[in-house]
Design a protein around this motif. Sequence first.
Motif, PDB file in Angstrom:
ATOM      1  N   LYS A 153       3.602   2.943   2.486  1.00  0.00           N
ATOM      2  CA  LYS A 153       5.125   3.354   2.183  1.00  0.00           C
ATOM      3  C   LYS A 153       5.370   4.779   2.535  1.00  0.00           C
ATOM      4  O   LYS A 153       6.525   5.008   2.906  1.00  0.00           O
ATOM      5  CB  LYS A 153       5.353   3.072   0.569  1.00  0.00           C
ATOM      6  N   ARG A 154       4.565   5.725   2.257  1.00  0.00           N
ATOM      7  CA  ARG A 154       4.651   7.018   2.616  1.00  0.00           C
ATOM      8  C   ARG A 154       5.005   7.283   4.302  1.00  0.00           C
ATOM      9  O   ARG A 154       5.724   7.946   4.863  1.00  0.00           O
ATOM     10  CB  ARG A 154       3.259   7.797   2.364  1.00  0.00           C
TER      11      ARG A 154
ATOM     12  N   CYS B 289       7.526   4.993  -2.066  1.00  0.00           N
ATOM     13  CA  CYS B 289       6.610   5.849  -2.788  1.00  0.00           C
ATOM     14  C   CYS B 289       7.133   7.334  -3.203  1.00  0.00           C
ATOM     15  O   CYS B 289       6.667   8.272  -3.112  1.00  0.00           O
ATOM     16  CB  CYS B 289       5.383   6.180  -1.838  1.00  0.00           C
TER      17      CYS B 289
ATOM     18  N   ASN C 132      11.406   4.326  -5.257  1.00  0.00           N
ATOM     19  CA  ASN C 132      10.321   3.764  -5.609  1.00  0.00           C
ATOM     20  C   ASN C 132       9.849   2.676  -4.502  1.00  0.00           C
ATOM     21  O   ASN C 132       8.680   2.594  -4.374  1.00  0.00           O
ATOM     22  CB  ASN C 132      10.431   2.907  -6.688  1.00  0.00           C
TER      23      ASN C 132
ATOM     24  N   ASP D  14       0.777  -1.065  -0.005  1.00  0.00           N
ATOM     25  CA  ASP D  14      -0.079   0.230  -0.049  1.00  0.00           C
ATOM     26  C   ASP D  14       0.908   1.318   0.004  1.00  0.00           C
ATOM     27  O   ASP D  14       1.934   1.543   0.624  1.00  0.00           O
ATOM     28  CB  ASP D  14      -1.058   0.003   1.071  1.00  0.00           C
ATOM     29  N   ASP D  15       0.507   2.333  -0.668  1.00  0.00           N
ATOM     30  CA  ASP D  15       1.514   3.304  -1.153  1.00  0.00           C
ATOM     31  C   ASP D  15       1.329   4.097   0.490  1.00  0.00           C
ATOM     32  O   ASP D  15       2.247   4.902   0.551  1.00  0.00           O
ATOM     33  CB  ASP D  15       0.860   4.272  -2.346  1.00  0.00           C
TER      34      ASP D  15
END
Length: 253
Positions: free
Chosen positions: A8-9, A41, A38, A4-5
Amino acid sequence: MLKDDDDKRKLAELIKHLSDYGSSLKILIVGISDTGRNLVCNHRSLERCVNEISLQPILITALRDIIIKGSKRLGIIFHDDVIDDIVDISGGYPHFIHLIALKCAEEAIAIGSDKILPQDLEGSLSLAANFSEGGLKRNYEEAIKKNTKNSKKVLLAASLCHPKGFLVSELVEMTKEAIDPELKKSIITSCLSRWVKDESLGIILKVGRGHYKFSDPRFMSYIKMVNGITFDEGLLIADSLKNEYSKRYISNH
């Protein structure tokens, strides 16, 4: 594994705060990506507080040594052609060298043999595929659910192309020349389009106009294993084509 982005953030923010406050705590992030950014994110503010290390595939001589040294300790002889096939299938990843060689050795020991010949390899590749990472197996099965027979052929052709990617024209040529000369171009491009559009599969990425690559380079090895591919006339043609395609990447070395 973070997919899930948003997660990651959050991880990126944690690393940034640790750096801002001069914390001695170090976080190690391991993943498969073209760039370290990458994996978090594309959090640009992290560039000043992370150290990025790129791991490249291992050289052929080192990969061969893994098999040779291990076989000597077991008292088992691997035929030279078997070693060459295992090294080629591994794609430079020692994990696959260990996995395939292990299954070869287990099969030889089970039948009381001290030799592993070319005709013994195909069965061991199938066993190695069964013991591969679950994510690789699941994504492969999803990718071939539709139009299974042809999907398998096109995926195999893609796995024989250059590790850095392939053009549509190259995939079509590889499929027809090395796998199935009767397979229509429309079927090949349809399979490719389906895999790219379905991002949940995580199989093929579009990296430029008409330029594609596997999202996870390990898929190339897994596809070869699950198809039990060993050296034959078709693979000789595939190697020749791949060498021709590699000329596009010479300037990037």
